[in-house]
Motif scaffolding. Structure first.
Motif, mmCIF file in Angstrom:
data_model
loop_
_atom_site.group_PDB
_atom_site.id
_atom_site.type_symbol
_atom_site.label_atom_id
_atom_site.label_comp_id
_atom_site.label_asym_id
_atom_site.label_seq_id
_atom_site.Cartn_x
_atom_site.Cartn_y
_atom_site.Cartn_z
ATOM 1 N N GLU A 221 -17.399 -0.021 32.566
ATOM 2 C CA GLU A 221 -16.973 1.311 32.989
ATOM 3 C C GLU A 221 -16.714 1.411 34.484
ATOM 4 O O GLU A 221 -15.922 2.216 34.931
ATOM 5 C CB GLU A 221 -18.029 2.375 32.608
ATOM 6 C CG GLU A 221 -17.989 2.800 31.159
ATOM 7 C CD GLU A 221 -16.649 3.420 30.742
ATOM 8 O OE1 GLU A 221 -15.828 3.744 31.617
ATOM 9 O OE2 GLU A 221 -16.435 3.569 29.545
ATOM 10 N N GLY A 223 -15.111 1.143 37.759
ATOM 11 C CA GLY A 223 -13.732 0.809 38.122
ATOM 12 C C GLY A 223 -13.735 -0.605 38.663
ATOM 13 O O GLY A 223 -14.369 -0.881 39.675
ATOM 14 N N SER B 26 -1.930 3.368 24.145
ATOM 15 C CA SER B 26 -2.536 3.092 25.454
ATOM 16 C C SER B 26 -1.789 1.993 26.203
ATOM 17 O O SER B 26 -1.620 2.060 27.427
ATOM 18 C CB SER B 26 -3.999 2.682 25.300
ATOM 19 O OG SER B 26 -4.763 3.772 24.868
ATOM 20 N N GLN B 43 -3.174 9.070 33.413
ATOM 21 C CA GLN B 43 -4.298 9.956 33.114
ATOM 22 C C GLN B 43 -4.537 10.064 31.606
ATOM 23 O O GLN B 43 -5.683 10.100 31.145
ATOM 24 C CB GLN B 43 -4.020 11.343 33.722
ATOM 25 C CG GLN B 43 -5.264 12.198 33.881
ATOM 26 C CD GLN B 43 -6.329 11.516 34.738
ATOM 27 O OE1 GLN B 43 -6.040 11.006 35.821
ATOM 28 N NE2 GLN B 43 -7.560 11.462 34.241
ATOM 29 N N ILE B 46 -6.360 7.024 30.446
ATOM 30 C CA ILE B 46 -7.757 7.034 30.909
ATOM 31 C C ILE B 46 -8.585 8.028 30.085
ATOM 32 O O ILE B 46 -9.657 7.698 29.583
ATOM 33 C CB ILE B 46 -7.808 7.367 32.418
ATOM 34 C CG1 ILE B 46 -7.138 6.232 33.224
ATOM 35 C CG2 ILE B 46 -9.244 7.589 32.884
ATOM 36 C CD1 ILE B 46 -6.743 6.608 34.645
ATOM 37 N N ASP B 47 -8.033 9.232 29.927
ATOM 38 C CA ASP B 47 -8.760 10.248 29.156
ATOM 39 C C ASP B 47 -8.867 9.870 27.674
ATOM 40 O O ASP B 47 -9.858 10.178 27.016
ATOM 41 C CB ASP B 47 -8.052 11.609 29.265
ATOM 42 C CG ASP B 47 -8.074 12.142 30.695
ATOM 43 O OD1 ASP B 47 -8.927 11.685 31.482
ATOM 44 O OD2 ASP B 47 -7.233 13.002 31.022
ATOM 45 N N ASP B 49 -9.246 7.081 26.297
ATOM 46 C CA ASP B 49 -10.080 5.931 25.937
ATOM 47 C C ASP B 49 -11.330 6.339 25.166
ATOM 48 O O ASP B 49 -11.803 5.589 24.307
ATOM 49 C CB ASP B 49 -10.446 5.132 27.193
ATOM 50 C CG ASP B 49 -11.080 3.798 26.833
ATOM 51 O OD1 ASP B 49 -10.483 3.068 26.023
ATOM 52 O OD2 ASP B 49 -12.182 3.517 27.319
ATOM 53 N N ASP B 95 -10.067 -0.523 26.696
ATOM 54 C CA ASP B 95 -10.656 -0.640 28.038
ATOM 55 C C ASP B 95 -9.684 -1.305 29.015
ATOM 56 O O ASP B 95 -9.549 -0.883 30.158
ATOM 57 C CB ASP B 95 -11.926 -1.507 28.007
ATOM 58 C CG ASP B 95 -13.090 -0.800 27.346
ATOM 59 O OD1 ASP B 95 -13.015 0.435 27.161
ATOM 60 O OD2 ASP B 95 -14.076 -1.481 27.007
ATOM 61 N N LYS B 98 -6.931 0.858 29.962
ATOM 62 C CA LYS B 98 -7.458 1.840 30.904
ATOM 63 C C LYS B 98 -7.556 1.259 32.321
ATOM 64 O O LYS B 98 -7.225 1.934 33.303
ATOM 65 C CB LYS B 98 -8.839 2.329 30.444
ATOM 66 C CG LYS B 98 -9.346 3.515 31.248
ATOM 67 C CD LYS B 98 -10.618 4.102 30.682
ATOM 68 C CE LYS B 98 -11.814 3.298 31.151
ATOM 69 N NZ LYS B 98 -13.083 4.029 30.941
ATOM 70 N N HIS B 99 -7.996 0.023 32.431
ATOM 71 C CA HIS B 99 -8.073 -0.607 33.754
ATOM 72 C C HIS B 99 -6.687 -0.659 34.420
ATOM 73 O O HIS B 99 -6.560 -0.446 35.624
ATOM 74 C CB HIS B 99 -8.616 -2.031 33.659
ATOM 75 C CG HIS B 99 -10.060 -2.092 33.282
ATOM 76 N ND1 HIS B 99 -10.924 -1.032 33.459
ATOM 77 C CD2 HIS B 99 -10.803 -3.094 32.731
ATOM 78 C CE1 HIS B 99 -12.124 -1.385 33.030
ATOM 79 N NE2 HIS B 99 -12.074 -2.627 32.591
ATOM 80 N N GLU B 102 -5.850 2.797 35.558
ATOM 81 C CA GLU B 102 -6.631 3.174 36.742
ATOM 82 C C GLU B 102 -6.047 2.553 38.013
ATOM 83 O O GLU B 102 -6.016 3.181 39.073
ATOM 84 C CB GLU B 102 -8.096 2.731 36.575
ATOM 85 C CG GLU B 102 -8.871 3.628 35.614
ATOM 86 C CD GLU B 102 -10.223 3.037 35.193
ATOM 87 O OE1 GLU B 102 -11.066 3.802 34.718
ATOM 88 O OE2 GLU B 102 -10.413 1.791 35.324
ATOM 89 N N ARG B 105 -2.945 4.463 38.888
ATOM 90 C CA ARG B 105 -3.272 5.788 39.413
ATOM 91 C C ARG B 105 -3.762 5.696 40.856
ATOM 92 O O ARG B 105 -3.452 6.526 41.692
ATOM 93 C CB ARG B 105 -4.343 6.453 38.537
ATOM 94 C CG ARG B 105 -4.675 7.886 38.963
ATOM 95 C CD ARG B 105 -5.743 8.520 38.099
ATOM 96 N NE ARG B 105 -7.009 7.805 38.186
ATOM 97 C CZ ARG B 105 -8.136 8.184 37.581
ATOM 98 N NH1 ARG B 105 -8.140 9.265 36.808
ATOM 99 N NH2 ARG B 105 -9.236 7.474 37.700
#
Lengths: 226, 226
Positions: A221, A223, B26, B43, B46-47, B49, B95, B98-99, B102, B105
């Motif tokens: 989780e 970053g 994703s 976003q 990320i949200d 996930d 995950d 998401k990385h 991130e 972003r």
């Protein structure tokens, strides 16, 4: 039936303990490879990974057979399912240790690490050496206290991982691009080793208490890019 | 009994399909975030996930209940065990997407990628978009042919990953240290997404044929540091 179940469960638990010990050995060997340019240790980790792979296969096979023949329920079922998932986690930890060893071997006889990064990596390694001791003992003793310590301690590794990025971003450090790449990836590998130890610890807590402290065992989780 | 089993298995299979679709979404969103500086897409990934996390939890819970109540054997057991493991693989893919999101972003409104690296990352993204379509369809159709294509194609992603290292090592590319770090980690995340797709494909082949084409599903064997 019950006696057979317990005997078979014991056999698979022994194999799982063996995996945890194998992971500990690989983590230590990878550390020697990385921090002491011990190329023989690197080779041992790399070659030894197939044993961990074979053990995972064996553990999963045994668990599937247990499920088929013994139809465990309640705690027994939880143990069998968690055992399969722990084996997969340990197998993955072996891969990560292997990646570290491969990086060290490629750089040999030089160090893969620039001087200025060595102290941080030594601290990460010390942390992981201790964690891998904890993994072995929490598993052998089904010890939720040790497992909870592993979970609570992970912040320390994340903070060290953060320092590897600070190092990598510091323009005053004169390092080659290859060194920068290695610092970034080695940091990632060691951080992931810690994440997997946490994941394993959560599964052990779940086995012991039936309570899953996160329901999110495989996540990293934090970053991971700074 | 059999009817109940099939109904319950259908329900968990539907959730697993939903996970595969979520992963595809994703991966596409992460690609838009990375290559089009689409910060809303970032976003959303990320949200979103947590939905994948919740679905994994649900799939595993359902599988454990199926094991307890229905005592499946032979193919049915293989399906249930593989379903649990697929859910974990998909959760991990979420995950990784998401990385990527991130990272995009954090760099916004700039691109996380230097100009010279964009073409290679676009090709990696195109590859993963296609692969995620394949993952959804192999799962919906229990299609071993599509699964085998995913496995066979992975070399292409590895070759593109290799090109990201060549870029990072090229001193004539004037890029900041942050960009270099991002290129290395983003390349790693995308490569790992491909590895997990291969792992998922192997599990589907195992479900369909009972033959595990590798017995080594979670491995990233390619030397991941160049």
């Amino acid at each position: 039936m019950r006696v057979i179940f317990n005997e078979e469960l014991k056999a698979v638990a022994d194999d799982l303990d063996r995996m945890a010990q194998g992971v500990r050995k690989s983590i230590r060997g990878a550390g020697d490879a990385l921090l002491k340019q011990d190329v023989e240790a690197a080779q041992t980790v790399i070659d030894g990974d197939i044993e961990l792979d074979a053990l995972e296969e064996s553990v999963v096979d045994q668990c599937v057979k247990l499920l088929a023949k013994q139809n465990p329920v309640a705690t027994d079922l939880r143990v069998v399912v968690s055992t399969m998932r722990l084996a997969t986690t340990f197998e993955r930890m072996g891969d990560l240790a292997k990646h570290v060893a491969e990086t060290a071997r490629r750089a040999y006889p030089a160090s893969a690490l620039p001087e200025g990064a060595k102290e941080t990596f030594q601290q990460m390694q010390d942390f992981l050496d201790e964690t891998s001791d904890d993994v072995v003992s929490m598993l052998a003793d089904r010890d939720a206290k040790t497992a909870e310590r592993i979970i609570a301690n992970d912040d320390k590794l994340d903070a060290l991982h953060h320092k590897t990025f600070e190092f990598a971003l510091d323009e005053s450090e004169e390092i080659s691009r290859q060194q920068l790449i290695d610092v970034v990836l080695l940091g990632r590998f060691l951080e992931r080793l810690g994440d997997h130890a946490v994941s394993a610890a959560r599964r052990v807590v779940f086995i012991v208490s039936g309570f899953d402290p996160s329901k999110e065992p495989s996540r990293d989780e934090e970053g991971s890019i700074e």
